[in-house]
Design an enzyme around this catalytic site. Structure first.
Site, PDB file in Angstrom:
ATOM      1  N   HIS A 128       0.851  -1.195   0.000  1.00  0.00           N
ATOM      2  CA  HIS A 128       0.000   0.000   0.000  1.00  0.00           C
ATOM      3  C   HIS A 128       0.885   1.244   0.000  1.00  0.00           C
ATOM      4  O   HIS A 128       1.546   1.534   0.996  1.00  0.00           O
ATOM      5  CB  HIS A 128      -0.899   0.033   1.242  1.00  0.00           C
ATOM      6  N   LEU A 129       0.898   1.943  -1.103  1.00  0.00           N
ATOM      7  CA  LEU A 129       1.726   3.148  -1.229  1.00  0.00           C
ATOM      8  C   LEU A 129       0.822   4.321  -1.596  1.00  0.00           C
ATOM      9  O   LEU A 129      -0.043   4.192  -2.462  1.00  0.00           O
ATOM     10  CB  LEU A 129       2.768   2.952  -2.321  1.00  0.00           C
TER      11      LEU A 129
END
Lengths: 112, 496
Positions: free
Chosen positions: B426-427
């Protein structure tokens, strides 16, 4: 950087690391795994590849010296900054490949 | 299905093609595909450019190295430098990350939305409106619970949490199931199954194998995009508006290559995770599925869940302590990999360097992040033991095997964040949205500060990591921003 092929630098170390980690891995499989690891390193993002190949050159020179494989074994067993990270990368690539392709492999790399 | 539509750069059109589009959308993942379908169905002339290729579902085995070769950037071997470095993955294919992730869906948490509205000064931002948009996303993607019994690895998570009295729940997925189908018979409702075909049916053009090298600017306007095709040809796209939707790494990298300055790429936020492999007395491994249960007792700081666990990934989880953990790999059918994810205080950056094709990505964990990872791994080990695991193998160098609660003290003593395999999928937050120009890269609707026709509409806009899987949030934001864009175009107005 895409044109720089890592095989000459990476494969001897990957080969020797497999001999340490998975000594019973059949030769044909070892070659296949080394080829895979080199391909993945070839496709690293460019800044990462620069750093990895710089470290790889140091280790490549190290294992070419007398007793190099023994030193490699010591490095592979310890959390050494940089050099250890490179070996960690190789080990993770090779282990993932071996057990994904041949799940019945024994812990020493032999056919279970 | 295969790639829809006609490739606008198809060989034979001309050697160095020039294409015109009213709106150019760069990237075809959760943000880009959502943007494209909203605009195309409103009658806008849309061109979508995707750097990766179109891969039909079923062409590659999910969670395999083959999938990483075909659908991930750099074969999935990408890292944010730091102590420790944080490994991350990015989708690089039509549909982006929606094609390769686990398909688990979470709504944007209301308290997070309220915090973002206040802290980033996001205007015209109504959580109730976002909830309505989330309803639409959930309908479009068939979001719902998995039918039938959960996998054994998922059931173990639920069992462990139940015994400990910890809060847990089953996460819905965007999967479609035929009547009477089992949990492992769903069809992922990713962007190549949903919004991309809809966008093309509405007239959008989609070109795959097309990397955007830079966007040419003139004053406050973006003028054209210079592209390189997979066959080596160069091309150019002229447009009225451009939406950059390449994800939290590639979007700021492209903007920087294009000379855009401001708060671009300096606020990378992620959910760092650490993992362990747990061995049970019985067969638990399902190589093709991921657990759907998550444990939220310590949320939003800490969440526990299950990872893909094919035999290669089980072996990978053991490699940090290979000298002592290797014998366990023969038991991979009795093992599954679990993770502890944290909401991080740390921040990272994305920096393009002239002469390099890819950006340098860094991430710095805070002191409390390190402590949270330690306690998260210890609690995760306790959870696995309570669920019935006979041994837990934590993924950090120097880790001991954990057989019972008494061993947890040894594990804590041996822990070092610098020795851990920290990773994230998750960026976000590299072009955060809001009216506070001191901290935000884009305005409240995704338009890059200082530019008239340059927009961002992907995970880069989220002001911080939301503490849950961000894809639902990204899609709700993308719907909102695309519809506001349409309304403003119709009114001849520009907000913010």
């Amino acid at each position: 950087m895409r044109s720089v092929r890592s095989h000459l630098i990476v494969s001897p170390v990957a080969h020797d690391l497999l001999l340490i980690d998975l000594p019973a891995l059949p030769v044909d499989r070892r070659h296949e795994v080394v080829t895979f690891a080199c391909r993945r390193i070839d496709h690293l993002p460019t800044p990462t590849k620069v750093g990895v190949l710089a470290v790889a050159v140091v280790l490549r020179c190290l294992i070419a010296a007398p007793g190099g494989r023994r030193v490699l074994g010591l490095l592979a067993a310890r959390p050494v900054p940089l050099l250890g990270e490179y070996l960690r990368l190789l080990r993770s690539l090779t282990a993932a490949y071996v057990w994904e392709h041949w799940p019945a492999t024994a812990p020493d790399g032999g056919r279970a | 299905m295969s790639a829809p539509g006609t490739d606008p750069f198809a060989a034979g059109t001309r050697s160095d093609p020039v294409i015109d589009a009213e709106v150019l959308v760069i990237g075809s993942g959760a943000g880009g595909a959502t943007t494209a379908v909203v605009l195309a169905e409103a009658g806008v002339d849309v061109l979508v450019l995707e750097e990766g290729t179109w891969v039909d579902q079923g062409e590659v085995t999910p969670y395999s190295l083959d999938q990483m070769d075909h659908q991930y950037r750099s074969g999935g071997v990408t890292v944010a430098f730091g102590l420790p470095s944080v490994a991350y993955t990015e989708g690089r294919c039509a549909g982006g990350g929606t094609e390769v992730n686990s398909g688990l869906y979470r709504r944007p948490p209301v308290d997070v939305l309220e915090r973002w509205r206040h802290d980033a000064r996001i205007v015209d931002f109504d959580p109730d409106h976002l909830a309505g948009l989330a309803d639409r996303v959930e309908a479009d993607l068939s979001v719902g619970p998995v039918p039938g019994a959960p996998t054994a690895a998922s059931e173990a998570l639920r069992r462990g949490a139940e015994r400990l009295g910890w809060i847990h729940d089953e996460i819905p997925r965007w999967m479609a199931y035929a009547p009477g189908a089992n949990a492992d018979e769903g069809v992922r409702q990713s962007m190549t199954r949903t919004y991309l075909p809809r966008a093309v049916a509405a007239g959008a053009r989609l070109a795959t194998g097309c990397r955007v090298d830079r966007i040419e600017m003139q004053g406050r306007r973006a003028r054209r995009a210079w592209v390189t095709l997979d066959d080596g040809r160069r091309g150019c796209v002229r447009f009225r508006h451009v939406f950059v939707c390449g994800g939290a790494i590639q979007t700021p990298a492209l903007l920087q290559r294009s000379g855009v300055r401001g708060n671009i790429g300096s606020n990378l936020a992620v959910h760092p995770t650490v993992k362990l492999a747990a061995r049970f007395p019985e067969h638990i491994n399902d190589p093709t599925e991921v657990p759907v249960h998550q444990v939220k007792e310590f949320a939003p700081d800490l969440s526990f869940g299950g990872s893909a666990s094919n035999p290669g990934l089980v072996a990978l989880a053991l490699t940090d302590q290979w000298a002592t953990f290797a014998p366990a790999v023969r038991d991979w059918e009795r093992m599954s990999v679990y993770y502890a994810a944290i909401t991080s205080e740390g921040r990272g950056s994305v920096r393009s360097i002239p002469g390099f094709r890819d950006p340098v990505v860094t991430y710095r964990l805070s002191g409390s992040d390190r402590e949270l990872l330690r306690s998260g791994l210890a609690r995760l080990a306790l959870l696995a033991l309570t669920a019935g695991a006979d041994t837990v193998f934590p993924s950090f160098r120097g880790a001991p095997a954990v057989h019972d609660r008494a061993d947890l003290a040894d594990m804590n003593a041996a822990w070092s964040a610098a020795r851990a395999s920290v990773m994230t999928v998750h960026l976000c937050s590299t072009v955060p949205m809001g009216e506070d120009r001191a901290t935000c890269g884009a305005n409240s609707f995704g338009r890059v500060h200082g530019y008239r026709n340059l927009w961002v509409n992907d995970a880069s806009l989220l002001p911080s990591a939301p503490g849950v899987n961000p894809q639902g949030t990204v899609m709700a934001f993308a719907l909102r921003n695309a519809e506001i864009f349409l309304a403003d175009e119709a009114n001849g107005a520009t907000r913010g």
